[in-house]
Design a protein around this motif. Structure first.
Motif, PDB file in Angstrom:
ATOM      1  N   LYS A  37     -12.335  11.303   1.949  1.00  0.00           N
ATOM      2  CA  LYS A  37     -13.263  10.798   2.970  1.00  0.00           C
ATOM      3  C   LYS A  37     -13.467   9.285   2.888  1.00  0.00           C
ATOM      4  N   ARG A  38     -12.359   8.575   2.676  1.00  0.00           N
ATOM      5  CA  ARG A  38     -12.412   7.107   2.649  1.00  0.00           C
ATOM      6  C   ARG A  38     -12.710   6.598   4.051  1.00  0.00           C
ATOM      7  N   SER A  39     -13.051   5.341   4.150  1.00  0.00           N
ATOM      8  CA  SER A  39     -13.438   4.781   5.452  1.00  0.00           C
ATOM      9  C   SER A  39     -12.253   4.769   6.419  1.00  0.00           C
ATOM     10  N   CYS A  40     -12.598   4.947   7.674  1.00  0.00           N
ATOM     11  CA  CYS A  40     -11.571   4.926   8.724  1.00  0.00           C
ATOM     12  C   CYS A  40     -10.818   3.597   8.725  1.00  0.00           C
ATOM     13  N   ASP A  41     -11.534   2.508   8.475  1.00  0.00           N
ATOM     14  CA  ASP A  41     -10.897   1.188   8.446  1.00  0.00           C
ATOM     15  C   ASP A  41      -9.775   1.143   7.414  1.00  0.00           C
ATOM     16  N   GLU A  42     -10.064   1.635   6.219  1.00  0.00           N
ATOM     17  CA  GLU A  42      -9.057   1.633   5.153  1.00  0.00           C
ATOM     18  C   GLU A  42      -7.855   2.501   5.529  1.00  0.00           C
ATOM     19  N   ILE A  43      -8.134   3.661   6.089  1.00  0.00           N
ATOM     20  CA  ILE A  43      -7.059   4.590   6.464  1.00  0.00           C
ATOM     21  C   ILE A  43      -6.196   3.990   7.569  1.00  0.00           C
ATOM     22  N   LEU A  44      -6.837   3.401   8.558  1.00  0.00           N
ATOM     23  CA  LEU A  44      -6.089   2.792   9.661  1.00  0.00           C
ATOM     24  C   LEU A  44      -5.216   1.640   9.185  1.00  0.00           C
ATOM     25  N   ILE A  45      -5.693   0.876   8.229  1.00  0.00           N
ATOM     26  CA  ILE A  45      -4.887  -0.210   7.660  1.00  0.00           C
ATOM     27  C   ILE A  45      -3.638   0.358   7.003  1.00  0.00           C
ATOM     28  N   GLN A  46      -3.790   1.459   6.275  1.00  0.00           N
ATOM     29  CA  GLN A  46      -2.632   2.081   5.626  1.00  0.00           C
ATOM     30  C   GLN A  46      -1.668   2.682   6.644  1.00  0.00           C
ATOM     31  N   ILE A  47      -2.204   3.258   7.716  1.00  0.00           N
ATOM     32  CA  ILE A  47      -1.346   3.792   8.778  1.00  0.00           C
ATOM     33  C   ILE A  47      -0.542   2.659   9.408  1.00  0.00           C
ATOM     34  N   SER A  48      -1.192   1.519   9.624  1.00  0.00           N
ATOM     35  CA  SER A  48      -0.502   0.356  10.176  1.00  0.00           C
ATOM     36  C   SER A  48       0.619  -0.100   9.245  1.00  0.00           C
ATOM     37  N   ALA A  49       0.362  -0.068   7.946  1.00  0.00           N
ATOM     38  CA  ALA A  49       1.389  -0.467   6.970  1.00  0.00           C
ATOM     39  C   ALA A  49       2.579   0.482   7.027  1.00  0.00           C
ATOM     40  N   VAL A  50       2.319   1.786   7.182  1.00  0.00           N
ATOM     41  CA  VAL A  50       3.409   2.768   7.271  1.00  0.00           C
ATOM     42  C   VAL A  50       4.228   2.539   8.536  1.00  0.00           C
ATOM     43  N   LYS A  51       3.553   2.293   9.646  1.00  0.00           N
ATOM     44  CA  LYS A  51       4.268   2.039  10.898  1.00  0.00           C
ATOM     45  C   LYS A  51       5.156   0.809  10.769  1.00  0.00           C
ATOM     46  N   SER A  52       4.631  -0.229  10.139  1.00  0.00           N
ATOM     47  CA  SER A  52       5.405  -1.448   9.935  1.00  0.00           C
ATOM     48  C   SER A  52       6.620  -1.177   9.039  1.00  0.00           C
ATOM     49  N   ALA A  53       6.405  -0.404   7.984  1.00  0.00           N
ATOM     50  CA  ALA A  53       7.512  -0.075   7.077  1.00  0.00           C
ATOM     51  C   ALA A  53       8.577   0.751   7.790  1.00  0.00           C
ATOM     52  N   LEU A  54       8.169   1.690   8.631  1.00  0.00           N
ATOM     53  CA  LEU A  54       9.137   2.484   9.402  1.00  0.00           C
ATOM     54  C   LEU A  54       9.909   1.604  10.382  1.00  0.00           C
ATOM     55  N   ASN A  55       9.222   0.638  10.985  1.00  0.00           N
ATOM     56  CA  ASN A  55       9.923  -0.297  11.870  1.00  0.00           C
ATOM     57  C   ASN A  55      10.973  -1.088  11.096  1.00  0.00           C
ATOM     58  N   GLY A  56      10.656  -1.433   9.856  1.00  0.00           N
ATOM     59  CA  GLY A  56      11.632  -2.134   9.018  1.00  0.00           C
ATOM     60  C   GLY A  56      12.851  -1.279   8.727  1.00  0.00           C
ATOM     61  N   VAL A  57      12.640   0.004   8.485  1.00  0.00           N
ATOM     62  CA  VAL A  57      13.759   0.926   8.255  1.00  0.00           C
ATOM     63  C   VAL A  57      14.609   1.021   9.520  1.00  0.00           C
ATOM     64  N   ALA A  58      13.957   1.168  10.663  1.00  0.00           N
ATOM     65  CA  ALA A  58      14.696   1.267  11.929  1.00  0.00           C
ATOM     66  C   ALA A  58      15.503  -0.002  12.189  1.00  0.00           C
ATOM     67  N   THR A  59      14.905  -1.154  11.929  1.00  0.00           N
ATOM     68  CA  THR A  59      15.596  -2.427  12.146  1.00  0.00           C
ATOM     69  C   THR A  59      16.825  -2.540  11.257  1.00  0.00           C
ATOM     70  N   LYS A  60      16.672  -2.204   9.986  1.00  0.00           N
ATOM     71  CA  LYS A  60      17.803  -2.254   9.049  1.00  0.00           C
ATOM     72  C   LYS A  60      18.906  -1.295   9.492  1.00  0.00           C
ATOM     73  N   LEU A  61      18.526  -0.101   9.897  1.00  0.00           N
ATOM     74  CA  LEU A  61      19.495   0.892  10.348  1.00  0.00           C
ATOM     75  C   LEU A  61      20.237   0.393  11.590  1.00  0.00           C
ATOM     76  N   LEU A  62      19.511  -0.171  12.533  1.00  0.00           N
ATOM     77  CA  LEU A  62      20.143  -0.705  13.743  1.00  0.00           C
ATOM     78  C   LEU A  62      21.100  -1.850  13.421  1.00  0.00           C
TER      79      LEU A  62
END
Length: 97
Positions: A37-62
């Motif tokens: 039950k951590r704060s939504c702000d903290e969770i959203l920041i981590q979700i943003s980091a995951v999305k950014s990391a996935l974009n990096g994987v997609a970019t490298k793959l492309l």
């Protein structure tokens, strides 16, 4: 992107696998944060980091796919590889397969 004989170098496979393993750990961390039950702000920041990391994987793959598959195919006169690649990029941008 279906007719490519060469796919990814061993170095690229290792790099992408490593990045995905880190993302997997980040996802587990987000699950823990929700359970704790951590704060939504903290969770959203981590979700943003995951999305950014996935974009990096997609970019490298492309990038690797262009170098190993699309570019040689186009140079050989096979424009189908380019068409398939562009279709895949469109799907990536739209967020659906």
């Amino acid at each position: 992107m279906k007719g490519c004989d060469v796919y990814l170098s061993e170095e690229s496979v290792k790099e992408l696998t490593s990045r995905l393993s880190k993302i997997e750990g980040q996802i587990r961390g987000i699950q823990r944060m929700i359970q704790e039950k951590r704060s939504c702000d903290e969770i959203l920041i981590q979700i943003s980091a995951v999305k950014s990391a996935l974009n990096g994987v997609a970019t490298k793959l492309l990038e690797d796919h262009v170098q190993s598959c699309v570019k040689p195919s186009v140079e050989a006169g096979d424009l189908k590889a380019l068409e398939d690649f562009l279709e895949a990029v469109k799907k990536l941008i739209k967020g659906g397969c």
